[in-house]
Design a protein around this motif. Sequence first.
Motif, PDB file in Angstrom:
ATOM      1  N   HIS A 121       0.812  -1.216   0.000  1.00 32.36           N
ATOM      2  CA  HIS A 121       0.000   0.000   0.000  1.00 32.36           C
ATOM      3  C   HIS A 121       0.850   1.273   0.000  1.00 32.36           C
ATOM      4  O   HIS A 121       0.309   2.379  -0.106  1.00 32.36           O
ATOM      5  CB  HIS A 121      -0.915   0.008   1.229  1.00 32.36           C
ATOM      6  N   LEU A 122       2.156   1.126   0.138  1.00 30.49           N
ATOM      7  CA  LEU A 122       3.023   2.294   0.273  1.00 30.49           C
ATOM      8  C   LEU A 122       3.470   2.875  -1.057  1.00 30.49           C
ATOM      9  O   LEU A 122       3.981   3.985  -1.110  1.00 30.49           O
ATOM     10  CB  LEU A 122       4.266   1.932   1.110  1.00 30.49           C
ATOM     11  N   GLY A 123       3.292   2.113  -2.118  1.00 33.03           N
ATOM     12  CA  GLY A 123       3.642   2.614  -3.444  1.00 33.03           C
ATOM     13  C   GLY A 123       5.116   2.453  -3.769  1.00 33.03           C
ATOM     14  O   GLY A 123       5.947   2.230  -2.880  1.00 33.03           O
ATOM     15  N   ARG A 124       5.441   2.594  -5.068  1.00 34.53           N
ATOM     16  CA  ARG A 124       6.814   2.413  -5.520  1.00 34.53           C
ATOM     17  C   ARG A 124       7.268   3.550  -6.443  1.00 34.53           C
ATOM     18  O   ARG A 124       8.320   3.446  -7.080  1.00 34.53           O
ATOM     19  CB  ARG A 124       6.951   1.074  -6.268  1.00 34.53           C
ATOM     20  N   THR A 125       6.493   4.615  -6.524  1.00 38.26           N
ATOM     21  CA  THR A 125       6.846   5.697  -7.450  1.00 38.26           C
ATOM     22  C   THR A 125       7.958   6.591  -6.904  1.00 38.26           C
ATOM     23  O   THR A 125       8.736   7.145  -7.677  1.00 38.26           O
ATOM     24  CB  THR A 125       5.610   6.561  -7.764  1.00 38.26           C
ATOM     25  N   ASP A 126       8.034   6.737  -5.588  1.00 34.80           N
ATOM     26  CA  ASP A 126       9.103   7.525  -4.962  1.00 34.80           C
ATOM     27  C   ASP A 126      10.321   6.614  -4.830  1.00 34.80           C
ATOM     28  O   ASP A 126      10.456   5.861  -3.870  1.00 34.80           O
ATOM     29  CB  ASP A 126       8.653   8.041  -3.588  1.00 34.80           C
ATOM     30  N   ARG A 127      11.232   6.690  -5.804  1.00 36.07           N
ATOM     31  CA  ARG A 127      12.349   5.752  -5.862  1.00 36.07           C
ATOM     32  C   ARG A 127      13.295   5.907  -4.671  1.00 36.07           C
ATOM     33  O   ARG A 127      13.831   4.922  -4.163  1.00 36.07           O
ATOM     34  CB  ARG A 127      13.128   5.947  -7.167  1.00 36.07           C
ATOM     35  N   LYS A 128      13.500   7.135  -4.222  1.00 34.29           N
ATOM     36  CA  LYS A 128      14.389   7.348  -3.072  1.00 34.29           C
ATOM     37  C   LYS A 128      13.815   6.699  -1.825  1.00 34.29           C
ATOM     38  O   LYS A 128      14.516   6.004  -1.086  1.00 34.29           O
ATOM     39  CB  LYS A 128      14.602   8.852  -2.855  1.00 34.29           C
ATOM     40  N   GLN A 129      12.521   6.911  -1.577  1.00 29.77           N
ATOM     41  CA  GLN A 129      11.892   6.319  -0.403  1.00 29.77           C
ATOM     42  C   GLN A 129      11.829   4.805  -0.527  1.00 29.77           C
ATOM     43  O   GLN A 129      11.975   4.080   0.464  1.00 29.77           O
ATOM     44  CB  GLN A 129      10.499   6.897  -0.183  1.00 29.77           C
ATOM     45  N   LEU A 130      11.634   4.311  -1.735  1.00 28.51           N
ATOM     46  CA  LEU A 130      11.622   2.868  -1.953  1.00 28.51           C
ATOM     47  C   LEU A 130      12.964   2.258  -1.557  1.00 28.51           C
ATOM     48  O   LEU A 130      13.014   1.216  -0.899  1.00 28.51           O
ATOM     49  CB  LEU A 130      11.306   2.561  -3.412  1.00 28.51           C
TER      50      LEU A 130
END
Length: 272
Positions: free
Chosen positions: A107-116
């Motif tokens: 549910h956290l998503g994968r679009t923010d590559r740095k946060q991923l």
Amino acid sequence: MYYFKPLDPKDVSPRALVLSLMSSAFTAPQSISRLISAAALFDIEPATLRVAVTRLLKDGLLESPDRGVYKPGPKSKALTRRVQGWKDVASRIVPWNGDWLVALTGHLGRTDRKQLRLRERSLALSGYKETDAGFWVRPANLARGLEDHRADLIGIGADDGISLLRVSDRALPEGGRWESLWSTDELAHTYAEANDAMMKSLERLASLPCDQAARESLLIGQAVIRTINFDPLLPPELGNQDAFLRMVETMVHYNNVGRKCWQAYYTAMDGA
């Protein structure tokens, strides 16, 4: 990711060197002159080192309590404490009753590559492996309670919205055994490789010039510490816990010798 491999001097970047020194057993703030002396061992020019320090300050990974003096910054303190805790790793594990910890991240998503990257690093540092279903698991043999463990994950980079479960029963499709996510043979091999590298290095450090001894102790020591910190801390039922703890014990001794090598090097540089 958690397998032992000695560092190559050519792969020691100014940024990585500063962060390594900040997370080492030398817990006191580091002066710029000491950082420049350390950089000289890896053919890093003073100007290049200063640029790296400036960028780390800007990123919040360093802070300067006094002119020309640096210590871990607000964005790296939790991770620094985690890395520095390698000597006490045995206190982080308890006997395993067969339960599993499950980290839900879909549910956290994968679009923010740095946060991923930060999320996946925090999970890897805590021994989790990703399943084919997209969530992450590890044996529930950690000493920290679930809420405290979740806070630890967030402190070293995981999202505030990460969810953790403790699972005692499972019904999985064929081939979905979580126990097979780790290669226990490769882990046992890496413990042996790390021990062998440390023992061979200990035999020659005393005969090396102080600059060479300091450089070698960092290259091997940091690689072993990384191996310890990324180890999944598997229980004896799943891996060779005794061999892992013997590696940690050897590293404690190697670290003490390495500190003396660096003290000798700094003394020589101060007197030059």
